[in-house]
Design a protein around this motif. Structure first.
Motif, PDB file in Angstrom:
ATOM      1  N   HIS A   1      11.729  58.051   9.992  1.00  0.00           N
ATOM      2  CA  HIS A   1      10.355  57.652  10.308  1.00  0.00           C
ATOM      3  C   HIS A   1      10.069  57.818  11.795  1.00  0.00           C
ATOM      4  CE1 HIS A   1       9.649  56.288   6.269  1.00  0.00           C
ATOM      5  NE2 HIS A   1      10.622  55.388   6.325  1.00  0.00           N
ATOM      6  N   GLY A   2      11.060  57.509  12.628  1.00  0.00           N
ATOM      7  CA  GLY A   2      10.886  57.686  14.061  1.00  0.00           C
ATOM      8  C   GLY A   2      10.710  59.131  14.453  1.00  0.00           C
ATOM      9  N   TYR A   3      11.393  60.033  13.753  1.00  0.00           N
ATOM     10  CA  TYR A   3      11.262  61.464  14.016  1.00  0.00           C
ATOM     11  C   TYR A   3       9.808  61.901  13.858  1.00  0.00           C
ATOM     12  CZ  TYR A   3      11.635  66.508  13.112  1.00  0.00           C
ATOM     13  OH  TYR A   3      11.458  67.873  13.136  1.00  0.00           O
ATOM     14  N   PHE A   4       9.140  61.395  12.836  1.00  0.00           N
ATOM     15  CA  PHE A   4       7.772  61.816  12.562  1.00  0.00           C
ATOM     16  C   PHE A   4       6.725  61.057  13.368  1.00  0.00           C
ATOM     17  CE2 PHE A   4       9.743  63.222   8.487  1.00  0.00           C
ATOM     18  CZ  PHE A   4       9.381  64.564   8.564  1.00  0.00           C
ATOM     19  N   SER A   5       6.992  59.787  13.712  1.00  0.00           N
ATOM     20  CA  SER A   5       5.917  58.995  14.317  1.00  0.00           C
ATOM     21  C   SER A   5       6.263  58.369  15.662  1.00  0.00           C
ATOM     22  CB  SER A   5       5.504  57.870  13.357  1.00  0.00           C
ATOM     23  OG  SER A   5       6.551  56.920  13.224  1.00  0.00           O
ATOM     24  N   GLY A   6       7.551  58.316  16.028  1.00  0.00           N
ATOM     25  CA  GLY A   6       7.935  57.612  17.239  1.00  0.00           C
ATOM     26  C   GLY A   6       7.679  56.116  17.114  1.00  0.00           C
ATOM     27  N   GLY A   7       7.882  55.391  18.205  1.00  0.00           N
ATOM     28  CA  GLY A   7       7.571  53.975  18.248  1.00  0.00           C
ATOM     29  C   GLY A   7       8.673  53.071  17.728  1.00  0.00           C
ATOM     30  N   LEU A   8       8.299  51.817  17.530  1.00  0.00           N
ATOM     31  CA  LEU A   8       9.169  50.775  16.991  1.00  0.00           C
ATOM     32  C   LEU A   8       8.997  50.759  15.480  1.00  0.00           C
ATOM     33  CD1 LEU A   8      10.973  48.197  17.551  1.00  0.00           C
ATOM     34  CD2 LEU A   8       8.807  46.914  17.638  1.00  0.00           C
ATOM     35  N   ILE A   9      10.097  50.948  14.743  1.00  0.00           N
ATOM     36  CA  ILE A   9      10.035  51.152  13.293  1.00  0.00           C
ATOM     37  C   ILE A   9      10.766  50.036  12.559  1.00  0.00           C
ATOM     38  CG2 ILE A   9      10.667  52.677  11.385  1.00  0.00           C
ATOM     39  CD1 ILE A   9       8.608  53.933  13.191  1.00  0.00           C
ATOM     40  N   TYR A  10      10.065  49.394  11.620  1.00  0.00           N
ATOM     41  CA  TYR A  10      10.668  48.431  10.703  1.00  0.00           C
ATOM     42  C   TYR A  10      10.639  49.048   9.325  1.00  0.00           C
ATOM     43  CZ  TYR A  10      10.730  44.263   7.625  1.00  0.00           C
ATOM     44  OH  TYR A  10      10.999  43.351   6.627  1.00  0.00           O
TER      45      TYR A  10
ATOM     46  N   CYS B   1       8.430  52.841   5.611  1.00  0.00           N
ATOM     47  CA  CYS B   1       8.174  52.194   6.897  1.00  0.00           C
ATOM     48  C   CYS B   1       7.232  51.027   6.637  1.00  0.00           C
ATOM     49  CB  CYS B   1       7.557  53.193   7.871  1.00  0.00           C
ATOM     50  SG  CYS B   1       7.173  52.496   9.490  1.00  0.00           S
ATOM     51  N   ARG B   2       7.756  49.812   6.803  1.00  0.00           N
ATOM     52  CA  ARG B   2       6.950  48.624   6.531  1.00  0.00           C
ATOM     53  C   ARG B   2       5.966  48.342   7.671  1.00  0.00           C
ATOM     54  NH1 ARG B   2       9.319  44.707   3.182  1.00  0.00           N
ATOM     55  NH2 ARG B   2       7.612  43.354   3.827  1.00  0.00           N
ATOM     56  N   ASP B   3       6.381  48.660   8.888  1.00  0.00           N
ATOM     57  CA  ASP B   3       5.529  48.383  10.043  1.00  0.00           C
ATOM     58  C   ASP B   3       5.965  49.274  11.200  1.00  0.00           C
ATOM     59  OD1 ASP B   3       3.564  47.281  11.594  1.00  0.00           O
ATOM     60  OD2 ASP B   3       4.427  45.265  11.694  1.00  0.00           O
ATOM     61  N   ARG B   4       5.004  49.614  12.036  1.00  0.00           N
ATOM     62  CA  ARG B   4       5.279  50.418  13.224  1.00  0.00           C
ATOM     63  C   ARG B   4       4.416  49.915  14.371  1.00  0.00           C
ATOM     64  NH1 ARG B   4       2.815  53.566  16.439  1.00  0.00           N
ATOM     65  NH2 ARG B   4       3.944  55.166  17.632  1.00  0.00           N
ATOM     66  N   ARG B   5       4.992  49.880  15.548  1.00  0.00           N
ATOM     67  CA  ARG B   5       4.256  49.507  16.751  1.00  0.00           C
ATOM     68  C   ARG B   5       4.605  50.465  17.878  1.00  0.00           C
ATOM     69  NH1 ARG B   5       2.047  46.708  13.614  1.00  0.00           N
ATOM     70  NH2 ARG B   5       1.596  44.482  13.677  1.00  0.00           N
ATOM     71  N   SER B   6       3.627  50.742  18.728  1.00  0.00           N
ATOM     72  CA  SER B   6       3.920  51.436  19.973  1.00  0.00           C
ATOM     73  C   SER B   6       4.497  50.434  20.955  1.00  0.00           C
ATOM     74  CB  SER B   6       2.648  52.060  20.559  1.00  0.00           C
ATOM     75  OG  SER B   6       2.208  53.145  19.769  1.00  0.00           O
ATOM     76  N   LEU B   7       5.370  50.911  21.827  1.00  0.00           N
ATOM     77  CA  LEU B   7       5.962  50.067  22.860  1.00  0.00           C
ATOM     78  C   LEU B   7       5.302  50.371  24.201  1.00  0.00           C
ATOM     79  CD1 LEU B   7       9.693  50.380  21.764  1.00  0.00           C
ATOM     80  CD2 LEU B   7       8.266  48.325  21.623  1.00  0.00           C
TER      81      LEU B   7
END
Length: 327
Positions: free
Chosen positions: A144-153, A165-171
């Protein structure tokens, strides 16, 4: 794979495909058994870069052939071709393997998507990850990080090929992440050793799994959303410690071996925040509110601590480009 299609391959004739991705930090799993679940973040370095150029036949470097050749074979079967794609796969940048940074997933995903693009294939993210790259079985954070970056849950109610991916946030862009390693480490945990570790672990009680999930949903993700550095770093450290304790029977404690444990203690004594072990280590991460703090901290470290990188949060997915092949 009925939703895949082959575009006009002549469009790609004489083209070069380039895919560049960052590095995955893993803060720890939710459980020792499927569907595992967990949380991590993408950072901008070390980078992995795959470049695919036209050639008279398929070529790749010998040192990565065991990883790239199976991907090329799956692409060949998908396109119903008798031969492997006529291209040269170059790995121009690559993070070190088996050091807790998810380099295998980033390399496999970049090669899979690059070869698919070179061959004119349009594939879903899940196809690329599960069927071509064959990644994401135990942790989907890096996919999921490969496709969207950010903080991945990532988490799932039941075992699946790729946890959603249950949730994603930018840092916060200004935050920095120090990556450190001890001067000497034990053998890396990968392959058959990793498999045997998981087979010997006790099942995680539901209450412990829920406490870790609550740390993610009630502390880590909200702190990232607020850009509350102190709360975020503290929650990441506590989550990493508690997740690590699920593996203490095979690690000898919450961290993998005495060298990593001593390094984490040293970084904390020196004032670092959000300290933890990424995956099985030996890479240890620490969070800094800004570049200045990270630079001062690095300069004051003892010489026996290796600095791998001072990285930035990576809040976007991989970079993929298509260009003309130089004549």
């Amino acid at each position: 794979m009925n939703d895949s299609k082959t575009d006009d391959v002549s469009i790609l004739a004489g083209k070069v495909v380039s895919v560049t991705t960052g590095t995955r930090l893993h803060f720890g799993l939710l459980s020792t058994a499927p569907p595992f679940g967990g949380i991590g973040a993408m950072i901008d370095q070390p980078q992995t870069e795959v470049v695919i150029r036209p050639a008279t036949s398929f070529r790749c470097a010998q040192q990565v052939s065991d990883r790239i050749m199976p991907i090329a074979q799956r692409i060949r079967r998908l396109t119903d071709q008798a031969e492997l794609p006529a291209c040269h796969v170059l790995i121009t940048k690559q993070a070190d393997a088996h050091c807790g940074l998810g380099s295998g997933t980033q390399l496999a995903m970049a090669a899979a998507e690059g070869l698919a693009s070179f061959c004119g294939l349009s594939l879903s993210r899940e196809q690329l990850a599960c069927q071509i790259a064959t990644r994401g079985k135990r942790s989907a954070v890096g996919v999921h990080g490969y496709f969207s970056g950010g903080l991945i849950y990532e988490d799932a109610g039941q075992p699946s090929d790729l946890n959603p991916c249950r949730d994603r946030r930018s840092l916060a862009d200004g935050w920095r992440i120090g990556l450190f390693q001890p001067s000497s480490v034990t053998a890396p945990v990968s392959g058959q050793l990793e498999q045997s570790h998981f087979q010997s672990l006790r099942k995680t009680p539901a209450a412990k799994r829920q406490r870790l999930a609550d740390l993610i949903t009630k502390e880590i993700m909200p702190a990232a959303e607020r850009e509350d550095f102190a709360a975020f770093a503290d929650a990441v450290h506590r989550y990493n410690l508690q997740s690590g304790l699920l593996f203490q029977d095979v690690q000898g404690g919450p961290y993998n071996g005495p060298q990593v444990s001593q390094l984490i203690q040293l970084l904390q004594r020196c004032g670092a925040a959000g300290v933890g072990q990424s995956s099985w280590g030996p890479t240890v991460f620490a969070w800094f509110e800004n570049a200045g703090q990270a630079s001062v901290f690095q300069r004051e470290l003892p010489e026996n601590v290796k600095t791998v990188a001072i990285a930035k949060p990576l809040n976007r997915g991989r970079d993929r480009s298509l260009s003309k092949c130089p004549q």
